[in-house]
Design a protein around this motif. Structure first.
Motif, short mmCIF file in Angstrom:
data_model
loop_
_atom_site.label_atom_id
_atom_site.label_comp_id
_atom_site.label_asym_id
_atom_site.label_seq_id
_atom_site.Cartn_x
_atom_site.Cartn_y
_atom_site.Cartn_z
N GLN A 436 0.75 -1.29 -0.15
CA GLN A 436 0.13 0.05 0.15
C GLN A 436 0.96 1.26 -0.29
OE1 GLN A 436 -2.55 -1.06 3.52
NE2 GLN A 436 -4.07 -0.70 2.05
N GLY A 437 1.53 1.28 -0.99
CA GLY A 437 2.76 2.48 -1.26
C GLY A 437 2.05 3.89 -1.23
N GLU A 438 0.87 3.94 -1.49
CA GLU A 438 0.17 5.36 -1.40
C GLU A 438 -0.02 6.00 0.11
OE1 GLU A 438 -3.20 2.49 -0.91
OE2 GLU A 438 -1.22 2.87 -2.18
N LYS A 439 0.06 4.86 0.97
CA LYS A 439 -0.11 5.34 2.49
C LYS A 439 1.23 5.37 3.12
CE LYS A 439 -4.57 3.37 3.24
NZ LYS A 439 -4.97 3.45 1.82
N GLY A 440 1.39 6.22 4.06
CA GLY A 440 2.72 6.48 4.43
C GLY A 440 3.09 6.98 6.00
N VAL A 441 3.96 6.54 6.60
CA VAL A 441 4.55 7.26 7.97
C VAL A 441 5.52 8.59 7.39
CG1 VAL A 441 5.60 6.99 9.96
CG2 VAL A 441 4.32 5.30 8.94
N ILE A 442 5.29 9.66 8.21
CA ILE A 442 6.09 10.83 7.78
C ILE A 442 7.03 11.22 9.08
CG2 ILE A 442 6.08 13.31 7.37
CD1 ILE A 442 3.33 12.83 6.08
N ILE A 443 8.38 11.11 8.81
CA ILE A 443 9.35 11.69 9.99
C ILE A 443 9.79 12.95 9.54
CG2 ILE A 443 11.49 11.09 11.16
CD1 ILE A 443 11.06 7.95 10.12
N GLY A 444 9.33 14.03 10.27
CA GLY A 444 9.69 15.34 10.07
C GLY A 444 10.83 16.13 11.09
N SER A 445 11.70 16.89 10.56
CA SER A 445 12.79 17.46 11.37
C SER A 445 12.95 18.91 10.94
CB SER A 445 14.05 16.83 11.14
OG SER A 445 15.24 17.25 11.92
N GLN A 446 12.94 19.87 12.03
CA GLN A 446 13.05 21.08 11.77
C GLN A 446 14.82 21.37 11.44
OE1 GLN A 446 12.38 23.66 15.33
NE2 GLN A 446 13.70 25.20 14.22
N ARG A 447 14.98 21.99 10.19
CA ARG A 447 16.49 22.39 9.99
C ARG A 447 16.77 23.74 10.37
NH1 ARG A 447 15.63 22.02 5.18
NH2 ARG A 447 15.61 24.45 4.43
N ASP A 448 15.95 24.76 10.05
CA ASP A 448 16.38 26.35 10.34
C ASP A 448 16.52 26.44 11.68
OD1 ASP A 448 13.48 27.88 11.14
OD2 ASP A 448 13.06 26.42 10.53
N ALA A 449 17.36 27.58 12.03
CA ALA A 449 17.67 28.00 13.46
C ALA A 449 17.80 29.53 13.29
CB ALA A 449 18.87 27.15 14.01
N LEU A 450 17.61 30.00 14.50
CA LEU A 450 17.60 31.48 14.42
C LEU A 450 19.15 32.06 14.58
CD1 LEU A 450 14.50 32.68 16.19
CD2 LEU A 450 15.10 32.94 13.68
N CYS A 451 20.07 31.05 14.95
CA CYS A 451 21.45 31.10 15.13
C CYS A 451 22.09 29.76 14.83
CB CYS A 451 21.65 31.78 16.58
SG CYS A 451 23.34 32.22 16.60
N TYR A 452 22.58 29.20 15.88
CA TYR A 452 23.59 27.88 15.70
C TYR A 452 22.61 26.90 15.72
CZ TYR A 452 27.73 30.71 15.81
OH TYR A 452 28.45 31.45 15.50
N GLY A 453 21.62 26.83 16.86
CA GLY A 453 20.53 25.71 17.07
C GLY A 453 20.93 24.46 17.30
#
Length: 812
Positions: A436-453
């Motif tokens: 059922q390839g149309e269905k999926g789990v999503i793993i998300g990660s924030q990349r941006d930072a207001l400085c070094y983060g």
């Protein structure tokens, strides 16, 4: 033996060349792709061939013609002729055997019938051999059906994850991503986006791409930005670490600029809560036309503080950073876009801005833009200004609200660089599902930072990249592909009102509602020692099972959770993180796991760097990162590989009972002081929860019967059973979308979920008093004293739950 970890040359030791390679300034509109494309011309080369040239000079065309003829002759004589000589005897032998086969068939009878019977016999032998002698104990899958009710042995796959985790690589990524500032939309941000894109491709993810969106972005400017006393006796230092580069300057993402210098009296308003304003009113203090000093925190989101201050007609807000162990001069930046109204680009609330040509609202017409300017200052400068106030009443922290006239005056000017339509970049890659390839789990990660983060986002990025490597390694090592897809998304502009994740969702709402069934958020993954988990009730069973299999020292993570006491596993989701639009816009069940602690106070300051991470001894060995990576990998494998999407509807039904009781408790707390108490009816809501529990029991019984059948059949699933299982999986996801409001003009365009989500006035953090993240529209109406609307929302939720339960169970 693993190599010893070596620090990168960062900070003061970075070379001039590195500084130039990763500029942090926001790029010009026409220079993002032009000036930052990787230049490989220096390493390009042409392979040289030794070609015999004729004595006399030839034209370029003649030389090309001569070379092509020579090349063709070489291919003919050296490749084609030898291969032909090899194939000819084989072909003659094949023709001889075919002739003998045809003669034998003719002796037996009708050739067409005999050939078909032989084909059937051969196929039966192959199927019998696979089912009889194929081992279900291998990790390479079972081609003839299921192994113990699953496509692959998930436990054996998960058992190898710990061996694949590379702590050295994670630490290298943590330091590398912390080595340059990477504010959203800057060249440093783009550099890291391209790094992640290349990393995904090198590890074999499919459909890897950088999704570019357009969003409002503002950047701090030193020129013409100041905060000083009108008499010249004090001026705030609006930068950190004696550094006046862009990333060290004071500003608020999505903040409003001043038109001219504001010169007016100022007041101290504690945390800027409703009760703080009420106290000023009780003491006869008028905030109209004043600049307000407001502390961060106090369990009220910062955008709501500006919203309240604007309602009281204040001129501006100055935020005071908490006293941090790292430094009294640290300055915290905070998004001031009104997230509790809608997340995303503040000029396109409720719709996608991907192509840049959509309708954009003016600042005044948007519901989520701040209507008065703001700027943050350090704890040290904040205390200096507060001490100038005296003679008025005191708040609980001992500071004076003042209000005497005349009081000191401040000069304030904010002149940030505004980019109303600026590019931001999400990076997306996938592992395709085989069934059922149309269905999926999503793993998300924030990349941006207001400085070094480092802790704010990079601890999550390090785990995010490690998970990519682990899952693709399992694919290569065991020829494994999950039953349903796994998607990895690196989100940009998280610090700008969750613009990256929200715009991504708004551009694909319907596919996500139809096929997305789990979102896992990685952001401030490791900031302390307390293991904390936020989860949808659907996930309880799988989560507890995974916690019991991941160890830390001599005990499991489950026993660690139990030893901590308190509510370490909750359904709160109250911070401004990328899980908010997944929950509120498409009702996708979410999960957040992290080690939290007070060290995260430096978030959104330039003191959140790799050196601070090391000096604080938060996770030098990266063991906490490893534990969470293994935990998340186990959960993802179960949700991506299990034949049934492993939602536990019985757990949800039980939790809904407790949420309904909590709702009644909350309503009683609102009406307790009223002389005439309104009568609210909850019978319909209780009946719909009981119906859901009843059909959930039927579903779980059906799954149990299915597993028994599969076991008894030796792992073979009839097509009818497969179709029924796929239909149940579809219905489970449809259940979530059935609980979304379909209003044409919603009052809060970023909030559609009737069952889970936040009321506008919910606290910023969970104080544990009420289940704030549940039944948000009912709680919001109750908090406003609108009891007729509260009853209407109760009835709407009851009806939606009943319809969702019937649809999920195929009862009509």
């Amino acid at each position: 033996m693993p190599q010893e970890y070596q620090r990168l040359g960062t900070g003061s030791s970075r070379s001039r060349n590195e500084e130039e390679t990763f500029p942090s300034s926001p790029p010009r509109y026409n220079d993002i792709d032009g000036n930052y494309e990787r230049n490989e011309s220096s390493s390009a080369y042409m392979e040289q061939f030794e070609i015999e040239e004729p004595v006399e000079e030839q034209s370029l065309l003649n030389r090309a013609h001569s070379f092509s003829k020579k090349f063709a002759n070489n291919v003919q004589t050296r490749i084609i002729h030898p291969v032909t000589r090899m194939i000819d005897p084989i072909y003659e032998g094949y023709k001889f055997l075919q002739l003998q086969y045809e003669r034998s068939i003719l002796k037996l009878g009708n050739p067409l019938v005999i050939k078909r019977l032989l084909y059937v016999l051969v196929m039966m032998v192959i199927v019998f051999g696979i089912s009889k002698y194929g081992s279900n104990d291998t990790l390479s899958g079972v081609t003839s059906g299921f192994a113990r009710g699953k496509f692959y042995d998930v436990e054996k796959l998960a058992g190898t994850v710990g061996k694949l985790i590379d702590t050295k690589a994670m630490k290298e990524h943590l330091e590398y991503f912390s080595s340059i500032p990477h504010m959203s939309g800057s060249k440093g941000d783009l550099a890291l986006a391209r790094y992640i894109e290349k990393y995904m491709k090198n590890n074999g993810l499919h459909n890897v791409e950088i999704n570019e969106f357009q969003s409002f972005i503002n950047y701090p400017s030193k020129k013409d930005t100041f905060l000083r006393l009108a008499d010249g006796s004090f001026e705030a230092t609006l930068f950190e670490k004696h550094n006046e580069n862009m990333e060290f300057l004071s500003f608020n993402p999505n903040g409003l600029n001043t038109v001219e210098t504001i010169t007016t009296e100022y007041l101290y308003v504690n945390f800027g809560r409703d009760e703080d304003f009420q106290r000023l009113t009780e003491h006869g203090v008028n905030v109209k036309g004043k600049i307000l000093l407001v502390k961060y925190g106090g369990n009220v989101p910062e955008p709501n503080k500006i919203f309240t201050a604007a309602k009281h007609e204040a001129k501006a807000v100055v935020f005071i950073t908490p006293k941090l162990e790292a430094s009294d001069n640290a300055i915290q930046r905070s998004n001031v876009g009104l997230t509790r109204m809608a997340s995303g680009d503040i000029l396109t609330p409720g719709w996608s801005s991907e192509d840049g040509y959509v309708s954009r609202l003016s600042w005044e017409k948007s519901e989520i833009t701040p209507k008065i300017p703001s700027i943050p200052i350090s704890w040290k400068d904040g205390q200096a200004l507060v001490k100038k106030l005296s003679g008025g009443f005191n708040f609980e922290d001992g500071s004076s609200g003042d209000g005497n006239s005349p009081s000191p005056k401040l000069n304030l000017k904010v002149s940030d660089t505004d980019r109303p339509v600026h590019p931001i970049w999400n990076v997306v890659g996938s592992i395709g599902g085989r069934e059922q390839g149309e269905k999926g789990v999503i793993i998300g990660s924030q990349r941006d930072a207001l400085c070094y983060g480092t802790m704010g986002c990079n601890t999550g990025v390090a785990a995010f990249l490690e998970l990519i490597k682990i899952f693709t390694s399992l694919q290569r090592r065991y020829q494994w592909s999950p039953s349903r897809s796994i998607h990895f998304v690196s989100f940009d502009a998280t610090d700008y009102n969750l613009a990256g994740s929200t715009e991504w969702i708004e551009n694909r709402k319907e596919p996500l509602r139809k096929d997305g069934y789990l979102y896992i958020d990685l952001s401030d993954l490791v900031t302390g020692d307390e293991l904390h988990i936020n989860m949808h009730p659907f996930l309880k069973e799988v989560l507890h099972d995974a916690l019991g299999k991941v160890t830390t020292g001599d005990k499991t993570l489950l026993s660690l959770i139990e030893s901590q006491g308190g509510a370490s596993i909750e359904n709160t989701f109250m911070e401004t993180k990328n899980y908010l639009p997944f929950i509120n816009l498409v009702n996708m069940p979410a999960l957040e796991v992290k080690y939290r602690g007070k060290n995260n106070q430096v978030k959104n300051t330039c003191y959140d760097n790799f050196q601070h991470f090391e000096d604080s001894d938060i996770d030098r060995s990266m063991s906490k990162h490893s534990q969470l990576v293994e935990l998340i990998a186990r959960i993802v494998m179960e949700f991506a590989e299990a034949p049934w999407i492993p939602y536990n509807f019985l757990d949800l039904s039980d939790m809904l009972n407790s949420y309904e009781q909590d709702l009644e408790k909350y309503a009683s707390s609102i009406t307790a002081s009223l002389t005439v108490k309104p009568l609210l009816h909850y019978d319909g809501l209780k009946r719909s929860i009981a119906l859901l529990k009843d059909v959930s029991s039927q579903y779980h019984q059906w799954v149990s019967d299915w597993k028994s059948f599969i076991f008894e059949s030796g792992g073979l699933e009839p097509p009818m059973y497969s179709m029924m299982r796929w239909r149940w999986n579809d219905n489970m996801i449809d259940f979530n979308s059935n609980l979304l409001k379909r209003e044409i003009h919603p009052k809060r365009p970023g909030y559609k979920n009737m069952l889970f989500g936040l009321p506008f006035n919910a606290p910023a953090d969970d104080p544990g008093e009420f289940a704030w993240n549940t039944m948000p529209f009912i709680r919001e109406a109750l908090s406003q004293g609108d009891f007729s609307r509260a009853q209407e929302e109760i009835n709407l939720l009851a009806l939606a739950l009943e319809d969702a339960a019937k649809s999920y169970s195929n009862l009509h």
